[in-house]
Design a protein around this motif. Sequence first.
Motif, PDB file in Angstrom:
ATOM      1  N   THR A  23      -5.614   6.240   1.306  1.00  0.00           N
ATOM      2  CA  THR A  23      -4.994   7.479   1.780  1.00  0.00           C
ATOM      3  C   THR A  23      -4.318   7.194   3.110  1.00  0.00           C
ATOM      4  O   THR A  23      -4.872   6.498   3.972  1.00  0.00           O
ATOM      5  N   SER A  24      -3.118   7.752   3.303  1.00  0.00           N
ATOM      6  CA  SER A  24      -2.386   7.548   4.554  1.00  0.00           C
ATOM      7  C   SER A  24      -2.845   8.553   5.614  1.00  0.00           C
ATOM      8  O   SER A  24      -2.963   9.747   5.336  1.00  0.00           O
ATOM      9  N   LEU A  25      -3.119   8.060   6.831  1.00  0.00           N
ATOM     10  CA  LEU A  25      -3.531   8.901   7.959  1.00  0.00           C
ATOM     11  C   LEU A  25      -2.647   8.597   9.154  1.00  0.00           C
ATOM     12  O   LEU A  25      -1.982   7.553   9.215  1.00  0.00           O
ATOM     13  N   ASN A  26      -2.676   9.501  10.130  1.00  0.00           N
ATOM     14  CA  ASN A  26      -2.032   9.239  11.404  1.00  0.00           C
ATOM     15  C   ASN A  26      -3.131   9.247  12.468  1.00  0.00           C
ATOM     16  O   ASN A  26      -3.764  10.271  12.720  1.00  0.00           O
TER      17      ASN A  26
ATOM     18  N   PHE B 180      -3.944   3.287   6.810  1.00  0.00           N
ATOM     19  CA  PHE B 180      -4.382   3.526   5.434  1.00  0.00           C
ATOM     20  C   PHE B 180      -5.890   3.349   5.347  1.00  0.00           C
ATOM     21  O   PHE B 180      -6.429   2.313   5.757  1.00  0.00           O
ATOM     22  N   ARG B 181      -6.578   4.376   4.813  1.00  0.00           N
ATOM     23  CA  ARG B 181      -8.037   4.328   4.673  1.00  0.00           C
ATOM     24  C   ARG B 181      -8.386   4.252   3.192  1.00  0.00           C
ATOM     25  O   ARG B 181      -7.850   5.000   2.367  1.00  0.00           O
ATOM     26  N   THR B 182      -9.303   3.365   2.869  1.00  0.00           N
ATOM     27  CA  THR B 182      -9.728   3.236   1.474  1.00  0.00           C
ATOM     28  C   THR B 182     -10.697   4.354   1.090  1.00  0.00           C
ATOM     29  O   THR B 182     -11.357   4.948   1.956  1.00  0.00           O
ATOM     30  N   ALA B 183     -10.790   4.569  -0.203  1.00  0.00           N
ATOM     31  CA  ALA B 183     -11.905   5.347  -0.735  1.00  0.00           C
ATOM     32  C   ALA B 183     -13.161   4.497  -0.568  1.00  0.00           C
ATOM     33  O   ALA B 183     -13.072   3.277  -0.384  1.00  0.00           O
TER      34      ALA B 183
ATOM     35  N   ASP C  33     -18.222  -6.076  -3.923  1.00  0.00           N
ATOM     36  CA  ASP C  33     -17.899  -6.807  -5.149  1.00  0.00           C
ATOM     37  C   ASP C  33     -17.744  -5.875  -6.341  1.00  0.00           C
ATOM     38  O   ASP C  33     -18.018  -6.262  -7.490  1.00  0.00           O
ATOM     39  N   ASP C  34     -17.315  -4.646  -6.055  1.00  0.00           N
ATOM     40  CA  ASP C  34     -17.016  -3.680  -7.109  1.00  0.00           C
ATOM     41  C   ASP C  34     -18.226  -3.525  -8.033  1.00  0.00           C
ATOM     42  O   ASP C  34     -19.342  -3.311  -7.571  1.00  0.00           O
ATOM     43  N   THR C  35     -18.022  -3.653  -9.337  1.00  0.00           N
ATOM     44  CA  THR C  35     -19.112  -3.426 -10.300  1.00  0.00           C
ATOM     45  C   THR C  35     -20.177  -4.516 -10.269  1.00  0.00           C
ATOM     46  O   THR C  35     -21.258  -4.340 -10.832  1.00  0.00           O
ATOM     47  N   LEU C  36     -19.880  -5.654  -9.627  1.00  0.00           N
ATOM     48  CA  LEU C  36     -20.887  -6.718  -9.527  1.00  0.00           C
ATOM     49  C   LEU C  36     -21.910  -6.427  -8.425  1.00  0.00           C
ATOM     50  O   LEU C  36     -22.960  -7.057  -8.364  1.00  0.00           O
ATOM     51  N   SER C  37     -21.575  -5.497  -7.540  1.00  0.00           N
ATOM     52  CA  SER C  37     -22.496  -5.150  -6.451  1.00  0.00           C
ATOM     53  C   SER C  37     -23.653  -4.315  -6.978  1.00  0.00           C
ATOM     54  O   SER C  37     -23.512  -3.575  -7.961  1.00  0.00           O
ATOM     55  N   SER C  38     -24.783  -4.421  -6.314  1.00  0.00           N
ATOM     56  CA  SER C  38     -25.936  -3.590  -6.654  1.00  0.00           C
ATOM     57  C   SER C  38     -25.616  -2.129  -6.338  1.00  0.00           C
ATOM     58  O   SER C  38     -24.965  -1.816  -5.342  1.00  0.00           O
ATOM     59  N   GLN C  39     -26.076  -1.234  -7.185  1.00  0.00           N
ATOM     60  CA  GLN C  39     -25.858   0.195  -6.948  1.00  0.00           C
ATOM     61  C   GLN C  39     -26.578   0.674  -5.683  1.00  0.00           C
ATOM     62  O   GLN C  39     -26.218   1.698  -5.108  1.00  0.00           O
ATOM     63  N   LYS C  40     -27.581  -0.086  -5.247  1.00  0.00           N
ATOM     64  CA  LYS C  40     -28.298   0.269  -4.028  1.00  0.00           C
ATOM     65  C   LYS C  40     -27.506  -0.086  -2.768  1.00  0.00           C
ATOM     66  O   LYS C  40     -27.794   0.388  -1.675  1.00  0.00           O
ATOM     67  N   GLU C  41     -26.509  -0.952  -2.934  1.00  0.00           N
ATOM     68  CA  GLU C  41     -25.725  -1.390  -1.787  1.00  0.00           C
ATOM     69  C   GLU C  41     -24.902  -0.229  -1.230  1.00  0.00           C
ATOM     70  O   GLU C  41     -24.327   0.559  -1.971  1.00  0.00           O
ATOM     71  N   LYS C  42     -24.849  -0.136   0.087  1.00  0.00           N
ATOM     72  CA  LYS C  42     -24.105   0.942   0.740  1.00  0.00           C
ATOM     73  C   LYS C  42     -22.598   0.731   0.556  1.00  0.00           C
ATOM     74  O   LYS C  42     -22.121  -0.398   0.480  1.00  0.00           O
ATOM     75  N   ASP C  43     -21.854   1.839   0.526  1.00  0.00           N
ATOM     76  CA  ASP C  43     -20.403   1.770   0.389  1.00  0.00           C
ATOM     77  C   ASP C  43     -19.740   1.284   1.678  1.00  0.00           C
ATOM     78  O   ASP C  43     -20.251   1.496   2.782  1.00  0.00           O
ATOM     79  N   ASN C  44     -18.580   0.640   1.509  1.00  0.00           N
ATOM     80  CA  ASN C  44     -17.742   0.250   2.636  1.00  0.00           C
ATOM     81  C   ASN C  44     -16.566   1.213   2.756  1.00  0.00           C
ATOM     82  O   ASN C  44     -16.110   1.784   1.753  1.00  0.00           O
ATOM     83  N   TYR C  45     -16.048   1.344   3.975  1.00  0.00           N
ATOM     84  CA  TYR C  45     -14.804   2.064   4.234  1.00  0.00           C
ATOM     85  C   TYR C  45     -13.929   1.127   5.047  1.00  0.00           C
ATOM     86  O   TYR C  45     -14.375   0.600   6.083  1.00  0.00           O
TER      87      TYR C  45
ATOM     88  N   MET D 237       0.834  -1.212   0.000  1.00  0.00           N
ATOM     89  CA  MET D 237       0.000   0.000   0.000  1.00  0.00           C
ATOM     90  C   MET D 237       0.863   1.255   0.000  1.00  0.00           C
ATOM     91  O   MET D 237       0.534   2.242  -0.643  1.00  0.00           O
ATOM     92  N   ARG D 238       1.950   1.208   0.769  1.00  0.00           N
ATOM     93  CA  ARG D 238       2.851   2.366   0.817  1.00  0.00           C
ATOM     94  C   ARG D 238       3.397   2.684  -0.577  1.00  0.00           C
ATOM     95  O   ARG D 238       3.571   3.855  -0.935  1.00  0.00           O
ATOM     96  N   LYS D 239       3.648   1.638  -1.354  1.00  0.00           N
ATOM     97  CA  LYS D 239       4.236   1.828  -2.689  1.00  0.00           C
ATOM     98  C   LYS D 239       3.195   2.207  -3.738  1.00  0.00           C
ATOM     99  O   LYS D 239       3.396   3.112  -4.546  1.00  0.00           O
ATOM    100  N   THR D 240       2.057   1.513  -3.729  1.00  0.00           N
ATOM    101  CA  THR D 240       1.087   1.646  -4.828  1.00  0.00           C
ATOM    102  C   THR D 240      -0.059   2.608  -4.530  1.00  0.00           C
ATOM    103  O   THR D 240      -0.759   3.041  -5.447  1.00  0.00           O
ATOM    104  N   LYS D 241      -0.267   2.922  -3.242  1.00  0.00           N
ATOM    105  CA  LYS D 241      -1.407   3.762  -2.819  1.00  0.00           C
ATOM    106  C   LYS D 241      -2.751   3.105  -3.177  1.00  0.00           C
ATOM    107  O   LYS D 241      -3.760   3.769  -3.351  1.00  0.00           O
ATOM    108  N   LYS D 242      -2.726   1.771  -3.254  1.00  0.00           N
ATOM    109  CA  LYS D 242      -3.950   1.017  -3.551  1.00  0.00           C
ATOM    110  C   LYS D 242      -3.954  -0.261  -2.723  1.00  0.00           C
ATOM    111  O   LYS D 242      -2.909  -0.722  -2.263  1.00  0.00           O
TER     112      LYS D 242
END
Length: 350
Positions: free
Chosen positions: A280-283, A290-293, A298-310, A259-264
Amino acid sequence: MRPLFGDTSSRVTNRLEKAERLAGFPFKVPSYLPSGVTYVNSNILNSNESESSENTVMHLFRSENISLTIIGSTVERTEESFKVMSDDSSVDSTLSKEQISVKGKSVKVNTRTATFENGTVYKDVVYHWSDEGLYYYIQGVAPLENKEIVKIVESFQAPNAELRKTYVNHDFLNSDILDLEDLEYFSGMIGFAPAFPLELPRGYKATEAYVNKKLNFSYPENEEDKHKRTIHITFENPEKPNTIVLVAQIKDKSIVENMRKTKKVPFERIDGAKFEVPVTSLNISGQEVFRTAPYKIDDTLSSQKEKDNYTYFWLKEDVCYKVTFKEVEAEVQQQLVAALVKEKAIDLKK
């Protein structure tokens, strides 16, 4: 051993030795299994709904073509339980009964046959008998010949040290942690003593814990990596029933280092495909986190109604921590991460 999450009517374990302790009554198991058939897990069921309290232990076995369930119970199943094949009136189902003798025991054989409109014929065979006050059943999705069942029934005996070694599934995908005894057992399997809080700030309480594999943590790098063991704890808040906090841990430095190298961070979709989420890196409380966007499970396989994860990741020594929030407010997320960052590994010697 006192359960960690309260008494439940159903408990699953990956080993016979644990099933014996959970069942609360002595039972027998077969020492003979057909070639290729191996032990999967045991499910212990307790019910006080009827006049006579029912306690049952179910052992599941599988091979490439066979699925067997072997049951020991303190209460005999009613004849009605063998008759209902399907609620679908278009299904023609019949029940046939016979009896075989095994070492002087009378073993009943009930075969339920269902013929569907498309001509498909489904057979479900149940062998059942009584022995020393218990009732035993062998049920097969792909039934074996009677002679094989006879060998299995003949081999029933009280568990011994050799059978306890055989009745262990080290590769069981989802193994429940029911008590501190389990936690100590699985800590040996995952290679470290985990942080194991039962409560978090803001009213979150642990409701279950289990051991899984890396494919449910992040995307595995190769086949060997796929089988690395992870430990998971689920937290819920009775005041906020839609919110969930999922805490996971794995002995793996590479996830955060990459994650430190790729930021993903890479995840695995339900179809096995890889997808990546920016981080994104936080302290937080002096810890690099590291916190995700926001992303869907399941990315694009998930229903658009499904709530986002963090999801938040951090590394302490050689253990990677992962916390996923479902419908938890942003400010509460960071409070909970701050609390978890301070958690120390459980001392299993206490």
